[in-house]
Design an enzyme around this catalytic site. Sequence first.
Site, short mmCIF file in Angstrom:
data_model
loop_
_atom_site.label_atom_id
_atom_site.label_comp_id
_atom_site.label_asym_id
_atom_site.label_seq_id
_atom_site.Cartn_x
_atom_site.Cartn_y
_atom_site.Cartn_z
CB CYS A 43 -24.71 -1.11 39.94
SG CYS A 43 -24.51 -0.84 41.69
CB CYS A 48 -25.38 -3.93 43.40
SG CYS A 48 -24.27 -4.24 42.03
CE LYS A 51 -27.35 -8.10 45.63
NZ LYS A 51 -26.43 -8.54 44.63
CE1 TYR A 177 -20.56 -12.51 42.86
CE2 TYR A 177 -19.91 -13.83 40.97
CZ TYR A 177 -19.58 -13.04 42.05
OH TYR A 177 -18.27 -12.77 42.32
CD GLU A 181 -26.38 -11.88 44.86
OE1 GLU A 181 -26.99 -11.23 43.98
OE2 GLU A 181 -25.31 -11.50 45.38
CD GLU A 440 -13.92 -13.96 69.35
OE1 GLU A 440 -12.94 -13.71 70.06
OE2 GLU A 440 -15.08 -14.07 69.79
P1 NDP Z 1 -22.78 -16.27 36.57
O1 NDP Z 1 -21.72 -16.33 35.54
O2 NDP Z 1 -22.40 -15.99 37.98
O3 NDP Z 1 -23.60 -17.65 36.57
C1 NDP Z 1 -24.18 -18.14 35.40
C2 NDP Z 1 -24.75 -19.51 35.69
O4 NDP Z 1 -25.43 -19.98 34.55
C3 NDP Z 1 -23.68 -20.54 36.04
O5 NDP Z 1 -24.13 -21.32 37.10
C4 NDP Z 1 -23.56 -21.33 34.75
O6 NDP Z 1 -23.20 -22.66 34.95
C5 NDP Z 1 -24.97 -21.27 34.23
N1 NDP Z 1 -25.00 -21.45 32.78
C6 NDP Z 1 -24.25 -20.81 31.85
N2 NDP Z 1 -24.53 -21.25 30.63
C7 NDP Z 1 -25.49 -22.19 30.77
C8 NDP Z 1 -26.17 -23.05 29.87
N3 NDP Z 1 -25.93 -23.00 28.55
N4 NDP Z 1 -27.07 -23.92 30.37
C9 NDP Z 1 -27.32 -23.98 31.69
N5 NDP Z 1 -26.70 -23.21 32.60
C10 NDP Z 1 -25.79 -22.33 32.15
O7 NDP Z 1 -23.83 -15.23 36.01
P2 NDP Z 1 -25.06 -14.50 36.68
O8 NDP Z 1 -26.04 -14.35 35.59
O9 NDP Z 1 -25.47 -15.17 37.94
O10 NDP Z 1 -24.43 -13.09 37.05
C11 NDP Z 1 -23.71 -12.36 36.06
C12 NDP Z 1 -22.57 -11.61 36.67
O11 NDP Z 1 -23.06 -10.49 37.38
C13 NDP Z 1 -21.77 -12.39 37.72
O12 NDP Z 1 -20.80 -13.20 37.13
C14 NDP Z 1 -21.18 -11.29 38.54
O13 NDP Z 1 -20.00 -10.86 37.93
C15 NDP Z 1 -22.22 -10.20 38.47
N6 NDP Z 1 -23.03 -10.18 39.72
C16 NDP Z 1 -22.41 -9.89 40.89
C17 NDP Z 1 -23.11 -9.89 42.08
C18 NDP Z 1 -22.41 -9.59 43.35
O14 NDP Z 1 -21.32 -9.03 43.32
N7 NDP Z 1 -22.96 -9.97 44.49
C19 NDP Z 1 -24.53 -10.21 42.13
C20 NDP Z 1 -25.09 -10.53 40.83
C21 NDP Z 1 -24.35 -10.51 39.68
P3 NDP Z 1 -21.67 -23.15 35.10
O15 NDP Z 1 -21.22 -22.64 36.43
O16 NDP Z 1 -21.78 -24.62 35.07
O17 NDP Z 1 -20.92 -22.56 33.96
#
Ligand code: NDP
Length: 449
Positions: A43, A48, A51, A177, A181, A440
């Site tokens: 974080c 976080c 970012k 996410y 972002e 609102e």
């Molecule tokens: P996410 O789980 O949000 O997204 C991962 C992405 O990768 C999805 O779109 C997924 O597709 C894709 N993906 C997964 N496997 C493959 C594959 N084999 N081939 C191609 N695409 C693939 O993970 P992030 O890495 O973005 O973030 C990790 C975590 O960190 C988040 O889940 C969240 O919990 C946390 N985070 C929170 C934030 C916030 O609160 N603002 C900001 C950043 C991170 P599909 O959807 O089709 O499965």
Amino acid sequence: MKSFDFDFFVIGAGSGGVRASRIAADLGARVAVAEERDFGGTCVNMGCVPKKLFSYAAHYAEDWQDSRGFGWNPGAPEFHWETLLANKNREISRLNGIYREILASRGIRIFSERARLAGPNLVEVGGKRHSARCILLATGGWPWKNPFPGNELAITSNEIFHLSKLPRAMLIYGGGYIATEFASILHGLGVEVTLVYRGDTLLRGFDEDLRTFITRTLASKFRLELNRQIVEIERIDTGQLRVILDSGKEYRVGETLCATGRRPMTQDLGLEHTAIRTSSRGAIQVDGRFETSEPGVFAVGDVIDRVTLTPVALAEGQLVARRLFGEQDRQMDYQYIPSAVFCHPNIATVGRTEVEARANGEAYEVYQSQTRPMKHSLSGRDEQAFIKLIVHSESQRVIGLHLAAPDAGELAQGFAVAMNCGATKAHFDQTIGIHPTLAEELVTLRTPR
Ligand code: NDP
């Protein structure tokens, strides 16, 4: 009674670990913490906090353009990545120091090294073994790259915060996410962004209408390659990366950011010396009180892979420490956890999506609206905000709130309090709006869809 070197040994000084250590020490426990990297975890160092600082930086691009409609003549913008990086690094170092001080000022023993479990009630760190009545694993998660030839050439969210130079063009892989972002951030900072996602609508798991809205909005800002996967990356003579998609299309970019998810950090943690069980994704299995299958060993945060958000890790760490040393036994409530994605515009969500409401089998009503934020009446920007409420028909409780709007996270936090208190649609309706705000709109939705 058996004596131990420590009452509580915490492995990992990220959000969950630091919170648990601090509370345990305040409750009189003899605490030790081991952390091999910077204090504050993902974080603070690679998530976080930096970012959000980058997101602020990126917002100036649109603000700059928007200011013309308000009479400003802002001239040509000039952005210095090096300045942003240096200022961000200074702020992160300050926070690292604060986190360390939180621990040191309470007499917590700090080991700035990797620690491993050496057996029940036993931790090995710096070549020595220390016994502890209770152990907390709070080692977090780590970016995961899906396998394809050349994936080692792609960077992850770990490296993006330290790029010495901002490339002219970048490809971002993923639709979650981090991908959305960083696509918004890099686009705002002037990078030519292409976002490649394997699905047709970004942000799986969020409300479908919200996903459709944000996918369309982001597509109007930068290039989206939907229903596409990367099949190969290679470095070419120019020093650029040649990225080949499954459609056969090729991109030449300075960097590729792989944001295809994160996995729990359990490697080399000594789990084999205990009875701890992990899931197929490597997440440590815990019960309702965060205890693993090894008595006395607990785990919280991203390493248990439940809800991988900083405030959730904080809450889980706090619950463990209070139960072990403060005799307070509360269960973690995972309902109505608000969450925001800091793409531009931000999205925020509390409670159930419509798909989840439908799956629950109970009748519900949907109130939904799309409106142009007042600011854009003069800025000239053709951008809408999206608002959706899901209301449980019988109880009239607001069970879902979904937003895409400037500062949606700031908006949603207060509504999350109301929803946690069981607010009904009538409570929303009887609340006087603050005029003129976008918020609102949430208390003036009268006709169900
Ligand atoms: P996410 O789980 O949000 O997204 C991962 C992405 O990768 C999805 O779109 C997924 O597709 C894709 N993906 C997964 N496997 C493959 C594959 N084999 N081939 C191609 N695409 C693939 O993970 P992030 O890495 O973005 O973030 C990790 C975590 O960190 C988040 O889940 C969240 O919990 C946390 N985070 C929170 C934030 C916030 O609160 N603002 C900001 C950043 C991170 P599909 O959807 O089709 O499965």
